[in-house]
Design a protein around this motif. Sequence first.
Motif, short mmCIF file in Angstrom:
data_model
loop_
_atom_site.label_atom_id
_atom_site.label_comp_id
_atom_site.label_asym_id
_atom_site.label_seq_id
_atom_site.Cartn_x
_atom_site.Cartn_y
_atom_site.Cartn_z
N SER A 98 -1.78 44.61 -32.69
CA SER A 98 -2.51 43.33 -32.59
C SER A 98 -1.61 42.16 -32.19
CB SER A 98 -3.17 43.03 -33.94
OG SER A 98 -2.19 43.08 -34.97
N THR A 99 -0.30 42.40 -32.05
CA THR A 99 0.57 41.28 -31.63
C THR A 99 0.72 41.32 -30.10
OG1 THR A 99 2.46 42.67 -32.13
CG2 THR A 99 1.90 41.02 -33.77
N ALA A 100 -0.01 40.45 -29.45
CA ALA A 100 -0.07 40.47 -27.98
C ALA A 100 0.96 39.52 -27.36
CB ALA A 100 -1.47 40.09 -27.54
N ARG B 125 0.25 34.19 -19.46
CA ARG B 125 0.67 33.26 -18.40
C ARG B 125 2.17 33.00 -18.42
NH1 ARG B 125 -4.63 30.96 -19.90
NH2 ARG B 125 -3.67 29.59 -21.41
N PHE C 150 10.53 33.10 -28.14
CA PHE C 150 10.76 33.55 -29.51
C PHE C 150 12.23 33.39 -29.92
CE2 PHE C 150 6.88 34.86 -31.46
CZ PHE C 150 6.01 34.75 -30.40
N ASP D 63 2.18 26.78 -20.48
CA ASP D 63 1.12 27.79 -20.49
C ASP D 63 -0.19 27.19 -19.95
OD1 ASP D 63 -0.25 30.08 -20.98
OD2 ASP D 63 0.14 30.17 -23.12
N ASP E 67 -2.71 27.59 -16.29
CA ASP E 67 -4.09 28.07 -16.39
C ASP E 67 -4.95 27.33 -15.37
OD1 ASP E 67 -6.47 29.11 -17.15
OD2 ASP E 67 -6.62 27.99 -19.03
N ASP F 57 -8.63 26.74 -26.43
CA ASP F 57 -7.72 27.76 -25.91
C ASP F 57 -6.57 28.03 -26.89
OD1 ASP F 57 -7.09 29.44 -23.51
OD2 ASP F 57 -5.21 28.34 -23.69
N GLU G 134 -6.33 31.88 -28.62
CA GLU G 134 -5.14 32.64 -29.05
C GLU G 134 -5.50 33.75 -30.02
OE1 GLU G 134 -1.32 31.84 -29.83
OE2 GLU G 134 -1.11 29.99 -28.71
N ARG H 220 -7.02 36.55 -27.98
CA ARG H 220 -6.05 37.29 -27.15
C ARG H 220 -5.00 38.02 -27.98
NH1 ARG H 220 -6.59 32.40 -24.20
NH2 ARG H 220 -4.72 31.57 -25.17
N GLY H 221 -4.96 37.72 -29.29
CA GLY H 221 -4.00 38.42 -30.17
C GLY H 221 -2.63 37.78 -30.20
N THR H 222 -2.47 36.62 -29.57
CA THR H 222 -1.14 36.00 -29.54
C THR H 222 -0.89 35.13 -30.78
OG1 THR H 222 -2.11 34.31 -28.14
CG2 THR H 222 -0.80 36.00 -27.05
N GLU I 83 -1.23 36.01 -33.90
CA GLU I 83 -0.49 36.80 -34.87
C GLU I 83 0.99 36.92 -34.45
OE1 GLU I 83 -2.65 40.16 -36.29
OE2 GLU I 83 -0.86 41.10 -37.10
N THR I 84 1.19 37.05 -33.14
CA THR I 84 2.57 37.13 -32.63
C THR I 84 3.31 35.84 -32.99
OG1 THR I 84 1.59 38.27 -30.74
CG2 THR I 84 3.91 37.69 -30.56
N LEU I 85 2.67 34.72 -32.77
CA LEU I 85 3.30 33.42 -33.04
C LEU I 85 3.59 33.25 -34.53
CD1 LEU I 85 4.20 30.64 -32.01
CD2 LEU I 85 1.84 29.89 -32.17
N LEU I 86 2.64 33.72 -35.35
CA LEU I 86 2.81 33.56 -36.80
C LEU I 86 3.96 34.41 -37.34
CD1 LEU I 86 -0.94 33.53 -37.90
CD2 LEU I 86 0.60 31.58 -37.76
N PHE J 1 -7.26 34.73 -40.13
CA PHE J 1 -7.47 36.18 -39.97
C PHE J 1 -8.92 36.56 -40.20
CE2 PHE J 1 -2.99 35.71 -40.87
CZ PHE J 1 -2.42 36.54 -39.92
#
Lengths: 247, 408
Positions: free
Chosen positions: A87-89, A93, A103, B16, B20, B208, B213, B216-218, B220-223, B406
Amino acid sequence: MIEARHLTKTFRDKKRGEIRAVDDVSFRVQPGQIYGLLGANGAGKTTTLRVLATLLQPTGGTAVIAGHDIVREPEKVRANVGFLAASTALYGRLTAREMIAYFGRLNRLPEAEIRVRIKRLADELDMHEFLDRRCEKFSTGMKQKTSIARTLIHDPAVMIFDEPTLGLDVMTARAIVRFVRDCRTRGKTVIYSTHLMGEVEKLCDIVGIIHDGRLHAEGSPAALIARTGEADMEDAFVQIVGAKEPA
Amino acid sequence: MNWHSIATVYAKELKDLLRDKRTVRSMIIIPTLVMPALTFGIGKIAAGVFSKARAETPVVMVLSDGASPGVMAQLEQDKKLRLVPARDDWKQQISDKKLRAAVQLPENFEAGLKAGAAPAVTIYHYEGELKSGFAVNELEAFFRDLSARTARARLAEHGLPETLVRPFETRRENVAAPEKVGGNALGGIVPYMIIILCFMGAVYPALDLTAGEKERGTMETLLCSPVARVDIVLGKFLMVLTSSLAAMVLSLISMSVSAVAAGSVLGGARMAGAARAAAGAGALPTIDPAGVLGVLAMVLPVAVLFSAAIFTVALFAKSFKEAQTYVQPMVFIVILPAVIGMLPGIDLNARLALVPILNLSLVCKEMLSGVWHWNYIALIFGSTCVYAAAALALAVRMFNREDVLFRV
């Protein structure tokens, strides 16, 4: 090192009331070890790992990761953790280089250091061909490599993998498995959740079998198979969780 | 709070969003290119229709008993009118736009005038139809002139001066500075435009950067990064605020430029009313630069309020589409007070100064007209800052809630 102590996580649901997704789970993972969290869908694997990665707060208990408490020092914990999940996408862009650098900056690495580390990661993961292309156009393999580089840019001591091979083709899944092994070789503490018995047998030093949020058994794959007297890990798992096959 | 982290998140979001196509289209291309093109296009079409209608000599019909040949002859000689023979279906012809107007001369009209009577002339027309309106104007001008000439003749017959019926003249002269007149003329619409543009500019990035986010699942990545959640919120929020202000400023600049250009190119046809009010025919209305600066300063906390409010609402959604359904009703909440502020007769008072959006609309109208009620300005700025801070605090609070981030 990871040390989970009586970790508990409950959710409130309007229809179902209180749900104990993680119930009094304790385990310990040493550096250079891969701990496999094995369970069926909905067993509590993802919630456990999200709590360890401080994305969720535990309702009870705590865990210490790389010397930091997940409740009291969540930011320090995250600075020492690389979290990779299905789930971490990626940011579509941004290019792979920009994604990894972002990161790096969020982990407060100096720009020069980020450049050096991206070069090294790109060498190791063979990413140079697509490093400056936008992630939205990537194949699954390219995405996984970029995600791996993203989790490694700050060189964390602890790696958390939540079903990282989910939905991947055989070759990409093998690359991930190889990468997880590399982490062990480098002395990192690794926790790896999956519902695939084959991966567990190939990868894990210790396996924790989780079901309905509770840790039912723990030990090496060989020890678990021997303890249950079954022929393989799959049968051992079924016997431990007492699951019945769906009709 | 760590400024390095906030700046990192902000810089990434800016890059970003600028990549777009949808953002670039809604934030930059539409306000800077499409709006002037529309202004020019609509202005050109309107001016073309208007001048074509003006250039056409209106076809009119005179309904008469034949006993007023003198008046008929004068009407026929009037080059601004084209007379057609009377027909019984004149009403239908007006409805069909074949005939612009008809005028009914009363029985023995000329004889009545000579005898000192006051017969009524009736003009029949098509209400609201542009060309019929021009015909009525010409007919009224003709009969006003006839009426004045008749009055002069009657006075002369009795050896009386013309001033007996027109003892004095009146004339109007503007003493207000052009920028005050311009501010008054545009004071209603400008705050409305600013409020709407500010809101619309914040919508897309807010959706957006939150629901988008998550979808798109990003998120969780950021968190997973060691950045504090308050820093993530602030970095993202500043991006939304930038977009809100940029869309507003770009739109206003392009609209001003296109209005001035359209005014000079099209002869100021569309702006003629305000222009004449401002500084005589041909000039465009000007606005006090201090008023504009005041408006921009007052808009800042409102833009913060909008950005934080939309950000918070959109955060609850699981997907961009779901967020759109949450944010759409907010448009009405914003438009309603902005429209009320445009209405004439609603003046600023201490109570209204505490009503968000409406207070901005009212105070901007005053500032653009050169009226500076400092007590109200301070009250409005202060109260809006409090609302904005509360909205931002709520955004941070919501971002820290697991059931919001979540939500499945």
